[in-house]
Every structure is written in structure tokens, then in C-alpha cells.
Design a protein around this motif. Structure first.
Motif, PDB file in Angstrom:
ATOM      1  N   PHE A 112      26.213  54.016  53.587  1.00  0.00           N
ATOM      2  CA  PHE A 112      25.504  55.054  52.906  1.00  0.00           C
ATOM      3  C   PHE A 112      25.117  54.748  51.905  1.00  0.00           C
ATOM      4  N   GLY A 113      24.149  55.195  51.372  1.00  0.00           N
ATOM      5  CA  GLY A 113      23.361  55.159  50.212  1.00  0.00           C
ATOM      6  C   GLY A 113      22.384  54.175  49.720  1.00  0.00           C
ATOM      7  N   MET A 114      21.894  53.137  50.857  1.00  0.00           N
ATOM      8  CA  MET A 114      21.050  52.326  50.681  1.00  0.00           C
ATOM      9  C   MET A 114      19.517  52.903  50.728  1.00  0.00           C
ATOM     10  N   ASP A 115      18.631  52.447  49.481  1.00  0.00           N
ATOM     11  CA  ASP A 115      17.435  52.997  49.735  1.00  0.00           C
ATOM     12  C   ASP A 115      16.341  52.166  49.946  1.00  0.00           C
ATOM     13  N   CYS A 116      16.584  50.654  49.724  1.00  0.00           N
ATOM     14  CA  CYS A 116      15.711  49.458  50.026  1.00  0.00           C
ATOM     15  C   CYS A 116      16.535  48.333  50.400  1.00  0.00           C
ATOM     16  N   ALA A 117      15.762  47.404  51.058  1.00  0.00           N
ATOM     17  CA  ALA A 117      16.441  46.071  51.383  1.00  0.00           C
ATOM     18  C   ALA A 117      17.200  45.200  50.607  1.00  0.00           C
ATOM     19  N   ALA A 118      16.675  45.658  49.205  1.00  0.00           N
ATOM     20  CA  ALA A 118      17.487  44.814  47.918  1.00  0.00           C
ATOM     21  C   ALA A 118      18.889  45.228  47.875  1.00  0.00           C
ATOM     22  N   CYS A 119      19.233  46.644  48.341  1.00  0.00           N
ATOM     23  CA  CYS A 119      20.237  46.923  48.307  1.00  0.00           C
ATOM     24  C   CYS A 119      21.268  46.670  49.301  1.00  0.00           C
ATOM     25  N   LYS A 125      26.002  39.948  48.787  1.00  0.00           N
ATOM     26  CA  LYS A 125      26.185  39.150  47.651  1.00  0.00           C
ATOM     27  C   LYS A 125      27.619  39.669  46.903  1.00  0.00           C
ATOM     28  N   GLY A 126      27.885  40.802  46.964  1.00  0.00           N
ATOM     29  CA  GLY A 126      29.124  41.374  46.493  1.00  0.00           C
ATOM     30  C   GLY A 126      30.319  41.187  47.425  1.00  0.00           C
ATOM     31  N   PRO A 157      39.922  45.221  50.891  1.00  0.00           N
ATOM     32  CA  PRO A 157      39.195  45.732  49.735  1.00  0.00           C
ATOM     33  C   PRO A 157      37.707  45.860  49.834  1.00  0.00           C
ATOM     34  N   ILE A 158      37.241  45.769  51.172  1.00  0.00           N
ATOM     35  CA  ILE A 158      35.678  45.971  51.602  1.00  0.00           C
ATOM     36  C   ILE A 158      35.202  47.293  51.076  1.00  0.00           C
ATOM     37  N   GLU A 159      35.764  48.495  51.685  1.00  0.00           N
ATOM     38  CA  GLU A 159      35.515  49.852  51.250  1.00  0.00           C
ATOM     39  C   GLU A 159      35.280  50.073  49.757  1.00  0.00           C
ATOM     40  N   ARG A 160      36.566  49.574  48.997  1.00  0.00           N
ATOM     41  CA  ARG A 160      36.690  49.757  47.475  1.00  0.00           C
ATOM     42  C   ARG A 160      35.283  48.980  46.858  1.00  0.00           C
ATOM     43  N   THR A 161      35.285  47.711  47.442  1.00  0.00           N
ATOM     44  CA  THR A 161      34.138  47.045  46.788  1.00  0.00           C
ATOM     45  C   THR A 161      32.738  47.502  46.718  1.00  0.00           C
ATOM     46  N   VAL A 162      32.508  47.968  47.980  1.00  0.00           N
ATOM     47  CA  VAL A 162      31.332  48.503  48.217  1.00  0.00           C
ATOM     48  C   VAL A 162      31.002  49.855  47.499  1.00  0.00           C
ATOM     49  N   LYS A 163      32.148  50.387  47.350  1.00  0.00           N
ATOM     50  CA  LYS A 163      32.035  51.867  46.540  1.00  0.00           C
ATOM     51  C   LYS A 163      31.570  51.552  45.150  1.00  0.00           C
ATOM     52  N   LYS A 164      32.308  50.425  44.481  1.00  0.00           N
ATOM     53  CA  LYS A 164      31.825  50.049  43.210  1.00  0.00           C
ATOM     54  C   LYS A 164      30.479  49.673  43.042  1.00  0.00           C
ATOM     55  N   LEU A 165      30.120  49.055  44.081  1.00  0.00           N
ATOM     56  CA  LEU A 165      28.504  48.466  44.177  1.00  0.00           C
ATOM     57  C   LEU A 165      27.681  49.888  44.120  1.00  0.00           C
ATOM     58  N   GLY A 166      28.186  50.900  44.361  1.00  0.00           N
ATOM     59  CA  GLY A 166      27.296  52.011  44.252  1.00  0.00           C
ATOM     60  C   GLY A 166      27.085  52.833  45.510  1.00  0.00           C
ATOM     61  N   PHE A 167      27.902  52.329  46.585  1.00  0.00           N
ATOM     62  CA  PHE A 167      27.485  52.717  48.143  1.00  0.00           C
ATOM     63  C   PHE A 167      28.611  53.166  48.659  1.00  0.00           C
TER      64      PHE A 167
END
Length: 871
Positions: A112-119, A125-126, A157-167
Motif C-alpha cells: 500500500f502507498g505506491m504511486d509510481c513505478a519508482a516506488c 532495492k531496500g 523484518p520485511i514488513e518493518r523495513t517496508v514501513k521505514k521506506l514509507g509504505f
């Protein structure tokens, strides 16, 4: 990057401080930097800190991920190379430090939270640098992420890391308690209701959904599959777990039914002949009785469980009629009733299976195994075992097993199973190929880009099955009507048996017989079946021809549309600009085009690409240029020799102070014809003009003419072009009306305007840029669905090919489906009314009542099957 990091004094190990960024917010990081921690080399960070990638290259990370000793974790066992794991498998049981070696676990997430392919790239990468993570693939279009890891601990750590990346990431867990079954023997929706009610009476079952149209049953239960299959068999149907489906069992069951019907028919004929000979009456009745038992066993057993589950289906009605006939001594009538009912049910089931085959045939398109390249050798593997990035080899004449990108080879691919196009498409290195399509010639090496469950053909099958499960408004109305009609007539039959004899009107036997006839007439089978079979047939036909119709609702709307609005670019036109005019001033054309190639070569703009392709096709070489510069919104410049040359729009040369007097009229003429003009010159003079235009598709005019022949009164073009250009293109495409100078929100207003004029409007676009207009129209139609997941997800109808050729067929098919549904409903009601009218004069016999019911249902089915043959 190092100069952006914080000093060692500013860092602590607690989570709060780690959450704070130690770099500039707009700073990007590469894969190597992600491996670094935000602290100096003498500091450690826990798994919460992994993913904070804005620190100097001198720092290091120590992962303190703990391991689990969960013996029940079978999802990621050494025996399984590729599995999905549940939350239980990665639960927080970290007290023991014993390391369990687990191989290639896989988990799916919803992002959730992606608004473009760069996300998507940021998340990939993260995560890929986390310990023991093998691959990460994020699909922006579907908002899904696939992660493969060496063990289940790596997924913690997947969910935590994704959260830190803003998603936000949510695991997509498979419900192990939800199973899908194929159900055989249903010939109308009342059968589906009976199965649902019976299974819901079982304590281990929490939810049941039976779809008559698709013959599928989804059951959420705690027990075994065998228990469910056994319970379904009790009420007279055959359930098979989808993954264990066997055609041999199906054929065996069909043969048994044939034998029962034939044997019962022979006994009835023997009894009938015996009544005109010297055979004793008890023997004749014995023949009829055996026929009754053989043919009536299944409906009576089904009726018992239906009544037990408080369901009133046709098995109850027919069983009541047959038993009533025996009670009053009408053995021939009773035997004939159940025999005709068995024949009708058998024929209905076989006919309905033909409609379901239109989808099951799609499932057989993609081969179950593929040749996988392993080093210099190739080996055959089940497609389920193939992972993303592996190389598969497709030989000439073979079907392509998975979606992928061609790495080596060229061929013509028959894409008819996906797009409905009969002409093969030439493919070369870098092109995408789809599972289920056919490699005409040439060996191909293809890199797998989608797993078996995510291929385009798999999505088509899923969407079509979902579409068949959605009830159309007409179907929902008929079902509601039947649910009221059947109990009323059933109660009326009981009243007819009891009340008239009490009031002294005729004999009890006479009214009992009339009541039995009314009981049979109470079955609304033909009426209930009138709509779903037609819809399934139409949706199946459309899918086979490269058109996805998302449900009966949209099929009905498509049959009623009288206005179609088309987006211009990429829909009516090719969407690929090409050079249409070259005008040179005081310079040789070859020299002019060489300058144009030099200037435009480094630009990625579609117009620049059109010019460079044009020049390259004319075998003209470029010049040596330096100091290339992009002038935002105006053009480009470069130094060639000692002179600076420019390529751009009118505004650019007006700012340079170059006179356009003698060319301005010509420029306006080109623009009025829908062309984009590129001016090439220096700070002192204009050297020439290049006009670029988007060409009308070769099939546009003929397609629009066919659309008009299907009863569409208004064709409309929506475009952002100026009025003059729009008028020219509309005339060329033979469009009735056009709206020009439109922004995306203006297209919505144009659709609403048509709706306010009283039109039922369909909007045709690409499914992404035109999303607001597609959503506003009564019907959203996206084209080019084979190339974009978004189009398949968002539109009501999807034309899989990247052209409009299938639009007339879609409208024609929808209108024919509506016509057939109306025919079926009217015919079913007329038959019922006639049967009801014949009861009271005594002209209707019991077997004739059954024949009218099953015969009408069969005629309705056969009429609906005509939709499968529509071309």
C-alpha cells in the motif's frame, strides 16, 4: 554519500533515533550503500535498523535476527523448494538459538502507498540487501510483492523495513480451509441452493458458495475433502476437488447415468406393452415400480436432504409428484414422471457442461511443463517449479508455457488464444511473449517474468470465472421471482388437494391428481436457467475471441449502449507519431535531415524518436555534435562545427528573435491538420520544418462503421488537440462528434454531457490515462489488455488486442445475448401459463407436465448455446 552522514556522537542504538534520517530527504542510495548502517563501524544495529541506508561506507551492520525452533514449520522444509508460508510459520518464537536450515521460502505481500513505478524499485532495492533474501519482485500495477528467501527468519523484518521506506506491506495468506470443488449434476440454480443449505447444516462447515453457472463450489471447512464430497453425494450430486479432477471419473459417472435411463425406459416400455397383453397386473406394476425406484432413487434422496435443510427445489416437487402418483395407483404416470425427469436432467447437465467447457478449454492452453535451460543443457520441469528469471526454451510449434521476455531468437507468435487476433505477430529480442500462445517457427530463449499463477492467461481465466459468478440484474430478478413463485404454487397445490374435496367439489382423487400436476408446474427450472446459461455462453465466446467481459451486468449494459466515446491517441490513432512533412529552406534536404538527426538523437521525447527513426530509415548519417542541451518545454540545442543549432517549437525561435513571418502561415496550416511542427535553425535563420502526426489506425474507419451497424447512434471522439486538428481527425475517422482541447477532467464532463442527453455511453480508452472517464461512463472499455495489468483490473470490458477490431463483435454478442435472454424468459413463462391453464379442464397429464418443464428447460439451454457459435 559519506559527507551526508552523521557523526558517531549523534547515534544511539534505540529505535526512536534510528527512525530519524541522518541524510538529506531527497538523497538516493544504491545497492551497496543499503548494506551500510547509519552508524560508525564500532556500532551495531538490530534488524529494525536494516534498511536505513544513508550512512558512510566505513560503517557496518551486524544483524541480530533470531532463529526459530518451531517444529511445526512445514511450509519451508528442506523437501520443498518453493512454498508459501503462513504467519504461524514466522511467529515470534525466538527463545531458542538453534538454527534450522530452510530452503527457498516464498511469501506474497500486498503493498500500500505506491504511486509510481519508482516506488516499486525503491522497495526492491531496500529489501534485496536484507540477510538471506534471494529475490524481491514488486509489481506496481497489481500492488503485489513476491519475496524469496533462504529461510523463514529472513522474512521477519520485511514488513518493518517496508514501513521505514514509507509504505505498508500485508502478507497475502492462503486460506488452507477454503477449498474449491467442481460439482456435477446441477441443472438449475435451485440445485446450488440445496447444496449450500445442506452443507451449512454441517458443524465443520463455516461458509459455502455454490455457483451454478460455473459448476464451482467454494467451501470453508475444518474437515477433510472426502467428508464434503460424501455430503454432496448424499443429495444427488458429484463433487470433485479441483486439483484432483479426473475426466475418467466424469466419463464413468456419465455412462452409469446412461445405463440407468436406458434400463428404466425398457422397463416402462415392457409394462406399457404388457398392459395390452395377457400379463398379470402385478407384473406390469412391478416393471413400473422397479423403473420408479431406479430412476427416482437419486431425486428422492436429494429431496430428503433438501427438505431436511429447509430447501424447496425441483427434486422435492418431482419426488412429491411421483410418490403421489403411486399413492393413487397411477404407476405408469409415476414411472414416466421420474424417467422423463431423469432424461431432462441428464440432457440439461450435458448441455450446460458445454458452456462451462468454453472456460475449461482456456485452462488447457498453457502447457503444464517447460524446457528450462540449466547451464548448457535443458531439462523439462513442471511450470509450478519454475521461478522468476529462469530461462526457458520454446521450440518451433510449441506452446509458450509462461509469460516472459525474449533473450535470444526471432519468431512469429500466434497470439489468438490471448488477443483473438488470427494473424501471427513477429517477435524479436526484448519483446514480451504470453503463456498459451504458439511459437510458429524459430527457437526462442525466454526469461520468465511471471510465475504460473500470475501469467496473462491465468488472469484471464480468473477474471472470466469471477465474471460468471456475478449475477446480472436480469438473473437476480428472475431468481427473486422464482423464490417467491415456487412456494406460492407449492402451497396452492396443497390447497388444491385439500380444499375442493372438503367443499364438495369433485372427488378427492381427482383433485389430488390436479394438485400433483400443479406441483410439477411449480418447478421454475426453465425460467431460472434462462439467464445464467446465456450469460456464461456469451462470456465464454467473448473470452475465446480476445474480449474479457467482467460480468453479466456489463454484458447487459453493452447490449444497450447507443453512444460510444473514443479517446483519440492510441485508440483511434496508432499512438506512435510519424513524420508526415519535411519543408527545407535554402539548404539541401539530406543536409537538413542530418542536422535534425544530430539534434534529436539524444532526446527521449516521442516526437524526437519519430524524427530520428525517419532519418535513419532514409540511410542518412548524423553529424558530430557537442554541448547538447535540453530546453524544457521548448526544444533542444547542440553545437555542430562552430555553430549552435536549435530544434523546437515556435516559442523557442520567438525568444531567439528569429523571424517566422514567411513560415508562420504554413505552420498554422500544419497545426490545423493535427500535426506537431518542429522548427530547425540557428539564432539567425530558419533552415526548415518537420511536421509529425499520429496516424489514424488502418482499421478505425471500418470498425466505426460496423459499430454504427450494431445500433450505436452516436460516435464521439475526445481529444486534447485544438479544434481545427480535432475536426480534421474526426472527419478522417468518420466520427459523428468530437470534443477538443480536453484535459483529463474535461473528458469526464464530456461523458456526463452525453449521459444528460439521454445516451447509454461506453467509453473506450487505454485503461490508465482515461480512468476517470472510463469510470464515469455506463461502460468502461479498455484496449490492449494483454500488455497491461491495470487495464485488466480497472475496465468493465477489456479488448486484449491493441486495436478496436473486436469492439463490433462485443456489441453484437451483447445485443444477441439480451435478445436470447428475453426469448428464454418469455418462452418459459408462456409454457408455464399454458400448463397451468390445462390443469383445470383436465387436459394436462402428469407426464405431460414433466415433459413441459424439462422440455422447456432443454429448449432454453439449446437456445442459449447459440451464443457459443456467434462469430
Amino acid at each position: 554519500m559519506a559527507d551526508k552522514c552523521c557523526s558517531s556522537n549523534s547515534h544511539n542504538d534505540n529505535d526512536k533515533q534510528i527512525e530519524e534520517s541522518c541524510c538529506e530527504s531527497n538523497q538516493n542510495v544504491n545497492d551497496e550503500q543499503i548494506d551500510k548502517s547509519c552508524c560508525e563501524s564500532n556500532q551495531n544495529v538490530n534488524d529494525e535498523q536494516i534498511g536505513k541506508s544513508c550512512c558512510s561506507s566505513t560503517s557496518s551492520t551486524t544483524s541480530t535476527l533470531k532463529t526459530t525452533n518451531n517444529s511445526n514449520n512445514s511450509s519451508c522444509s528442506e523437501e520443498s523448494r518453493q512454498t508459501s508460508i503462513s504467519l504461524e510459520d514466522i511467529s515470534a518464537n525466538h527463545s531458542n538459538s538453534n538454527q534450522i536450515e530452510l530452503v527457498h521460502c516464498q511469501m506474497s505481500y500486498r503493498i500500500f502507498g505506491m504511486d509510481c513505478a519508482a516506488c516499486a524499485k525503491t522497495i526492491e532495492k531496500g529489501l534485496v540487501t536484507l540477510p538471506d533474501i534471494r529475490t524481491v519482485q514488486v509489481n506496481f500495477s497489481t500492488a503485489k510483492m513476491q519475496v524469496r528467501a533462504d529461510n523463514s527468519e529472513a522474512l521477519l523484518p520485511i514488513e518493518r523495513t517496508v514501513k521505514k521506506l514509507g509504505f505498508k506491506a500485508e502478507p497475502i495468506l492462503q486460506n488452507n480451509h477454503l477449498k474449491t470443488y467442481d460439482v456435477g449434476g446441477m441443472d438449475c440454480s435451485s440445485c446450488a441452493k440445496s447444496i449450500e443449505k445442506h452443507l451449512m447444516s454441517i458443524p465443520t462447515v463455516s461458509n459455502v458458495n455454490v455457483n451454478f453457472s460455473t459448476g464451482k463450489m467454494k467451501v470453508e471447512h475444518d474437515g477433510t475433502s472426502d467428508e464434503i464430497i460424501s455430503e454432496v453425494s448424499k443429495i444427488g450430486f458429484k463433487a470433485t476437488l479441483v486439483e484432483n479432477k479426473s475426466s475418467n471419473t466424469k466419463q464413468k459417472q456419465s455412462k452409469t447415468e446412461n445405463n440407468v435411463i436406458i434400463f428404466s425406459g425398457v422397463l416402462i416400455v415392457l409394462g406399457f406393452i404388457g398392459s395390452y397383453t395377457a400379463l398379470p397386473e402385478w407384473l406390469i406394476n412391478l416393471f413400473y415400480g422397479i423403473a420408479l425406484i431406479i430412476s427416482g432413487y437419486k431425486p428422492v434422496r436429494s429431496a430428503f436432504y433438501a427438505v431436511k435443510s429447509r430447501a424447496l427445489d425441483m427434486n422435492v416437487l418431482m419426488s412429491g409428484a411421483a410418490i403421489g402418483a403411486m399413492v393413487i395407483g397411477e404407476w405408469l404416470e409415476g414411472a414416466t414422471v421420474v424417467w422423463l425427469f431423469a432424461i431432462g436432467t441428464y440432457l440439461q447437465t450435458k448441455s450446460i457442461e458445454r458452456t462451462r467447457d468454453s472456460i475449461s478449454n482456456l485452462m488447457d492452453l498453457a502447457p503444464p511443463k517447460a524446457w528450462v535451460k540449466v547451464g548448457t543443457a535443458i531439462e523439462k520441469k513442471p511450470v509450478e517449479e519454475i521461478i522468476l528469471g529462469q530461462i526457458i526454451v520454446i521450440k518451433p510449434g510449441e506452446k509458450i508455457p509462461l509469460d516472459g521476455e525474449i533473450l535470444m531468437g526471432e519468431s512469429s507468435i500466434n497470439q489468438a488464444p490471448i488477443t483473438g487476433e488470427s494473424i501471427p505477430v513477429d517477435k524479436q529480442i526484448g519483446d514480451i511473449v504470453y503463456a498459451g500462445t504458439i511459437n510458429e517457427h524459430g527457437t526462442l530463449e525466454v526469461k520468465v517474468t511471471k510465475l504460473v499463477a500470475d501469467t496473462t492467461i491465468a488472469k484471464i481465466i480468473h477474471l472470466v470465472e469471477e465474471a460468471q459468478e456475478k449475477k446480472a440484474p436480469t438473473e437476480a430478478f428472475v431468481d427473486k421471482f422464482a423464490s417467491i413463485y415456487t412456494p406460492i404454487v407449492f402451497i396452492s397445490a396443497l390447497a388444491l388437494i385439500i380444499i375442493p374435496p372438503i367443499l364438495g367439489f369433485g372427488t378427492a382423487g381427482e383433485w389430488f391428481y390436479k394438485g400433483l400436476e400443479l406441483l410439477v408446474v411449480a418447478c421454475p427450472c426453465a425460467l431460472v436457467i434462462s439467464t445464467p446459461v446465456a450469460i456464461v455462453s456469451a462470456i465464454g465466446n467473448a473470452a475465446k475471441n480476445g474480449v474479457l467481459i467482467k460480468g453479466g451486468t456489463f454484458l447487459e449494459i453493452a447490449g444497450k449502449i447507443d453512444a460510444v466515446a473514443f479517446d483519440k491517441t492510441g485508440t483511434l490513432t496508432e499512438g506512435k507519431p510519424t513524420v508526415s512533412d519535411v519543408q527545407v529552406e535554402e539548404i539541401a534536404e539530406v543536409e537538413f535531415l542530418s542536422l535534425a538527426l544530430t539534434l534529436e538523437e539524444y532526446s527521449t521525447h516521442p516526437i524526437a524518436k519519430a524524427i530520428t527513426n525517419y532519418v535513419v530509415d532514409h540511410n542518412i548519417e548524423k553529424k558530430i555534435g557537442t554541448d547538447f542541451k535540453n530546453i524544457v518545454g521548448k526544444g533542444v540545442q547542440a553545437k555542430i562545427g562552430d555553430t549552435i543549432y536549435y530544434a523546437g517549437n515556435v516559442k523557442l525561435f520567438e525568444e531567439l528573435g528569429v523571424s517566422l513571418n514567411k513560415l508562420i502561415q504554413r505552420i498554422h496550416e500544419m497545426q490545423d491538420h493535427g500535426k506537431t511542427v518542429v522548427i530547425i535553425g540557428t539564432e539567425k535563420e530558419i533552415l526548415g520544418l518537420v511536421s509529425v502526426s499520429d496516424m489514424i489506425r488502418s482499421s478505425t474507419v471500418s470498425t466505426l462503421n460496423l459499430v454504427m451497424q450494431q445500433g450505436v447512434n452516436q460516435t464521439v471522439m475526445l481529444t486534447g488537440d485544438n479544434d481545427g486538428a480535432a475536426k480534421m481527425i474526426a472527419a478522417e475517422a468518420n466520427v459523428g462528434r468530437y470534443f477538443a482541447n480536453l484535459l483529463p477532467e474535461d473528458k469526464v464532463n464530456a461523458i456526463q454531457r452525453l449521459q444528460n442527453e439521454g445516451y447509454t455511453v461506453a467509453m473506450v480508452g487505454d485503461g490508465i490515462n482515461d480512468a476517470p472517464a472510463l469510470a464515469t461512463a455506463h461502460l468502461g472499455i479498455a484496449m490492449g489488455g494483454a500488455g497491461t495489468d491495470t487495464a485488466m483490473e480497472t475496465a468493465d470490458i477489456v479488448l486484449m488486442a491493441d486495436n478496436l477490431d473486436k469492439l463490433p463483435h462485443t456489441i453484437k454478442l451483447s445485443k444477441k445475448a439480451l435478445m436470447i435472454i428475453k426469448q428464454n424468459i418469455i418462452f418459459s413463462i408462456i409454457i408455464k401459463v399454458i400448463a397451468l391453464m390445462l390443469i383445470f379442464p383436465g387436459w394436462l397429464t402428469l407426464w405431460l407436465a414433466v415433459l413441459s418443464d424439462t422440455g422447456a428447460a432443454l429448449i432454453v439451454i439449446l437456445n442459449s448455446l447459440r451464443l457459443l457459435k456467434t462469430k
